[in-house]
Design an enzyme around this catalytic site. Structure first.
Site, short mmCIF file in Angstrom:
data_model
loop_
_atom_site.label_atom_id
_atom_site.label_comp_id
_atom_site.label_asym_id
_atom_site.label_seq_id
_atom_site.Cartn_x
_atom_site.Cartn_y
_atom_site.Cartn_z
N ASP A 113 -16.19 -6.17 22.44
CA ASP A 113 -16.89 -5.60 23.60
C ASP A 113 -17.22 -4.11 23.43
O ASP A 113 -18.09 -3.59 24.10
CB ASP A 113 -16.03 -5.77 24.87
CG ASP A 113 -14.63 -5.21 24.72
OD1 ASP A 113 -14.33 -4.60 23.67
OD2 ASP A 113 -13.81 -5.36 25.66
N HIS A 114 -16.51 -3.43 22.53
CA HIS A 114 -16.69 -1.98 22.43
C HIS A 114 -17.93 -1.60 21.63
O HIS A 114 -18.67 -0.72 22.00
CB HIS A 114 -15.46 -1.34 21.77
CG HIS A 114 -14.36 -1.06 22.74
ND1 HIS A 114 -13.80 -2.03 23.52
CD2 HIS A 114 -13.72 0.09 23.06
CE1 HIS A 114 -12.87 -1.49 24.29
NE2 HIS A 114 -12.80 -0.20 24.03
N ASP B 130 -5.33 -1.95 24.15
CA ASP B 130 -6.30 -1.17 24.92
C ASP B 130 -5.55 -0.65 26.14
O ASP B 130 -4.83 -1.40 26.80
CB ASP B 130 -7.49 -2.03 25.34
CG ASP B 130 -8.57 -1.16 25.94
OD1 ASP B 130 -9.54 -0.84 25.23
OD2 ASP B 130 -8.43 -0.76 27.12
N ARG C 188 -12.86 7.08 33.00
CA ARG C 188 -12.54 8.31 32.26
C ARG C 188 -13.76 9.23 32.22
O ARG C 188 -14.88 8.77 32.02
CB ARG C 188 -12.11 7.98 30.82
CG ARG C 188 -10.74 7.35 30.83
CD ARG C 188 -10.13 7.21 29.46
NE ARG C 188 -8.77 6.76 29.65
CZ ARG C 188 -8.16 5.88 28.89
NH1 ARG C 188 -8.78 5.37 27.84
NH2 ARG C 188 -6.92 5.51 29.15
N SER D 209 -6.95 6.78 25.83
CA SER D 209 -7.05 5.50 25.12
C SER D 209 -5.81 5.21 24.27
O SER D 209 -5.15 6.12 23.78
CB SER D 209 -8.29 5.54 24.23
OG SER D 209 -8.12 4.80 23.06
N ARG E 12 -5.82 3.97 21.36
CA ARG E 12 -6.21 3.81 19.95
C ARG E 12 -5.17 4.41 19.00
O ARG E 12 -4.84 5.59 19.07
CB ARG E 12 -7.60 4.40 19.71
CG ARG E 12 -7.68 5.89 19.76
CD ARG E 12 -9.12 6.36 19.77
NE ARG E 12 -9.77 5.99 21.02
CZ ARG E 12 -10.69 6.73 21.63
NH1 ARG E 12 -11.08 7.85 21.12
NH2 ARG E 12 -11.23 6.34 22.77
FE1 SF4 Z 1 -14.27 -0.61 27.52
FE2 SF4 Z 1 -12.21 1.06 27.51
FE3 SF4 Z 1 -14.42 1.65 28.88
FE4 SF4 Z 1 -12.85 -0.25 29.70
S1 SF4 Z 1 -12.31 1.93 29.55
S2 SF4 Z 1 -15.06 -0.36 29.59
S3 SF4 Z 1 -12.12 -1.17 27.82
S4 SF4 Z 1 -14.22 1.47 26.68
#
Ligand code: SF4
Length: 638
Positions: free
Chosen positions: A63-64, A118, A378, A531, A533
């Site tokens: 999805d990213h 995630d 964010r 995040s 990551r």
């Molecule tokens: Fe994707 Fe992370 Fe944004 Fe959620 S916060 S939409 S998981 S990039």
């Protein structure tokens, strides 16, 4: 009498005692990964030599990164699909939706535990389960049947009373909490929602709150599983997954926060932190350049229906670019079926794929100095891809109202219909592929972008290195290992990725590390927030960073540092931070001393001073650090 959090934790407890602050280990029933963290997680899983995942359910989402500008993303996706098929993992194809939205709709179950690579994995806790975000290695370990170690959290009751007024959204509940508690306010805590106000919130609304609990730094957030949950599951044709779950009457909570929903007004998180909260009415009239509706926070059926109610029959302002990304293909299909997609297109919105998209800087970067209103979670500096843009985090209602007027607009006075079916009922799992039944014959596809996994060496008895960078408070993992279209294709190529480390704080940081044969990072409070990551630990490890000395750490990043063999240290006296300069030489003696005491001395050779520091780690973490990271540790045990 138990709160809901401890009820679920107790059922999954493998080691330790349920006492806030104590180390515990719990069994994980489910795992999820997404493509940006998944490639690394599966390489680590492969390195463990386990034949098949040992969880009840594991899902790999893409999805990213779906831009596929170059072969790199496509290589990653092919690797992920083949690994999933071989090792017993479900694979959610690009286009099927954002991991958290799809997981909530199709897989999350009350009473279960879920670990995901995630940080917004807690979205699924809206279903009455314990869902925790972690680094990819912790997820790989869970897939290998190894328990997840964490500090037993404090449980904060968030008591909701009243009902949200017209134009006020569940986004405003979590923004209110961020205003009250700040981005550090949830560290070591689970936020458990109770009270009459809970009953008036749909599962999608609850998931906006549990999603952004991550911005409080919380371990997770949780709602009870009640009739609202049953209805949601029924619409998803999986009512049999329902069980009623709630806290016992009169149970213990470590803290209680009360929010009266009747009194809430629309709020916005201003640049560049999710806790920089203002009333939308204070910002009203500010010219807007971009509006983005979507992300795992606000891309559910109800969010998009509300936004569409406001946009219906209107046109967006000339100065505004409006983009909409539905959270899942199911939601998109439902919007097509009931005609709502036509509302978006007709008002002038651009429809994006069901992916993270602009949330992770994958396209739709705003213009220079732009004001961008986003329904996301964010707004860290640079995350949009445009350093000079100001990102405001708002509800779908505020976003839609402002897209029409072209200025920040309070939706509470607008007339629009907000009565519609609360849950969507379009079911389609055709892009979720079950693993192969003939796994022996599945060949893993490794294109040229899939590079070997770097592994650390056992820890030296003395760390004697220069401070290669000194950083302020609230450094995010976006600062350490940036995202965006330029960098994300290299998430499975650490050598290349390491050239981008701290690129916005200190250009050519990688070269500084090479010239100095590695080094030590010094930083302020809440280092590594944001995040999950693990690249933010892995890439510095690759550059030879041996220790990170801060005023405090964010939870997931601290675990990631240990997992990759980087020694985390915090100042005993925070004012010592001011005494250190970049390029000072620091010396830390390690021999046996970590086993004797986690309180150490750092010698500043350049300044001829010493500082007391503390390693915020457990006994098992010491073994992992000594081995040079969790992979070495696991291999040594086998
Ligand atoms: Fe994707 Fe992370 Fe944004 Fe959620 S916060 S939409 S998981 S990039």
């Amino acid at each position: 009498m138990q709160n809901l959090t401890y009820k679920i934790l107790e059922k999954h407890l493998l080691k330790g005692k349920l006492e806030a602050g104590q180390p515990i280990e719990i069994k994980m029933d489910q795992t999820l990964t997404q493509d940006a963290t998944g490639t690394m997680a599966y390489m680590q899983f492969e390195a463990m030599g386990v034949k098949k995942v040992k969880t009840e359910l594991s899902v790999s989402y893409v999805d990213h990164n779906t831009l596929q500008n170059g072969f790199m993303n496509a290589d990653d996706h092919a690797y992920l699909q083949s690994v999933a098929s071989k090792y017993g993992i479900y694979f959610s194809k690009p286009g099927n939706g954002i991991c958290h939205q799809v997981h909530l709709e199709r897989f999350a179950k009350p009473g279960k535990t879920l670990i995901g690579s995630d940080s917004h994995t807690p979205t699924s806790s809206a279903m009455g389960c314990i869902a925790i975000g972690a680094g990819g290695l912790d997820v790989a370990k869970a897939m290998a049947g190894i328990g997840y170690r964490l500090t037993c959290p404090k449980v904060v009751e968030v008591k909701l009373t009243g009902t949200l007024a017209h134009g006020v959204s569940s986004k405003d509940i979590i923004l209110k909490l961020l205003e009250l508690l700040s981005v550090k306010g949830g560290v070591g805590k689970v936020f458990e929602y109770t009270g009459e106000g809970v009953k008036n919130l749909s599962v999608y609304q609850r998931s906006t709150i549990t999603n952004m609990g991550a911005e409080l730094g919380a371990t997770t957030s949780i709602f009870p599983s009640d009739e609202v949950t049953r209805e949601f599951l029924k619409r998803q044709q999986r009512e049999s997954d329902y069980i009623a779950l709630s806290a016992d009457e009169g149970c213990h909570y470590d803290e209680t926060v009360e929010i009266n929903l009747d009194e809430l007004t629309p709020l916005a998180a201003c640049p560049n932190s999710p806790d920089a909260i203002k009333n939308v009415s204070e910002l009203a009239g500010m010219k807007v350049d971009q509006v983005a509706i979507g992300s795992c926070t606000n891309s559910g059926y109800e969010d998009l229906m509300k936004a569409a109610s406001i946009l219906k029959g209107k046109k967006i302002a000339h100065n505004v670019s409006l983009v909409v990304s539905p959270g899942s293909r199911q939601v998109l299909m439902k919007l097509i079926e009931n005609g709502t997609l036509a509302t978006f297109v007709s008002c002038g919105a651009r429809i994006l794929e069901c992916t993270c998209g602009p949330c992770i800087g994958m396209g739709q970067s705003p213009k220079s100095d732009a004001v961008s209103l986003r329904t996301f979670n964010r707004n860290f500096y640079g995350r949009s891809g445009t350093l000079s843009a100001g990102i405001y985090l708002v509800s779908p209602e505020v976003a839609a109202a402002s897209a029409i007027t072209g200025v920040i607009t309070d939706p509470t006075t607008l007339e629009y219909v907000d009565e519609f079916e609360k849950e969507q009922s379009y079911i389609d799992d055709s892009l979720i592929y079950a693993p192969s039944k003939d796994s022996e014959n599945v060949e893993i596809v490794r294109g040229p972008n899939i590079k070997p996994l770097p592994v650390n060496t056992p820890m030296d008895s003395t760390i004697d290195k220069k401070v290669v960078i000194k950083l302020p408070d609230n450094i995010t993992t976006d600062h350490i290992a940036p995202a965006g279209a330029k960098v994300l294709p290299y998430r499975s190529n650490i050598e290349k990725l390491s050239t981008f480390v701290f690129e916005n704080n200190k250009p050519h940081f990688d070269e500084v590390c090479k010239e100095n044969n590695g080094g030590i990072i010094v930083a302020g409070e809440n280092y590594g927030q944001g995040s999950s990551r693990e690249h933010a630990a892995l890439a510095p490890m690759y550059l030879g960073i041996k220790a990170v000395l801060t005023k405090s750490f964010a939870r997931i990043h601290l675990a990631n540092l240990v997992n990759f063999g980087l020694l985390p240290l915090i100042f005993t006296d925070k004012s010592d931070y001011d005494k250190i300069d970049e390029m000072d030489e620091l010396k830390i003696e390690i021999v046996n001393s970590l086993y004797d005491s986690l309180d150490l001395i750092v010698e500043n050779v350049t300044k001829n001073e010493t500082y007391k520091v503390h390693a915020p780690i457990s006994q098992e973490d010491i073994d992992i650090l000594m081995a040079g990271g969790a992979l070495n540790y696991i291999r040594n045990q086998q």
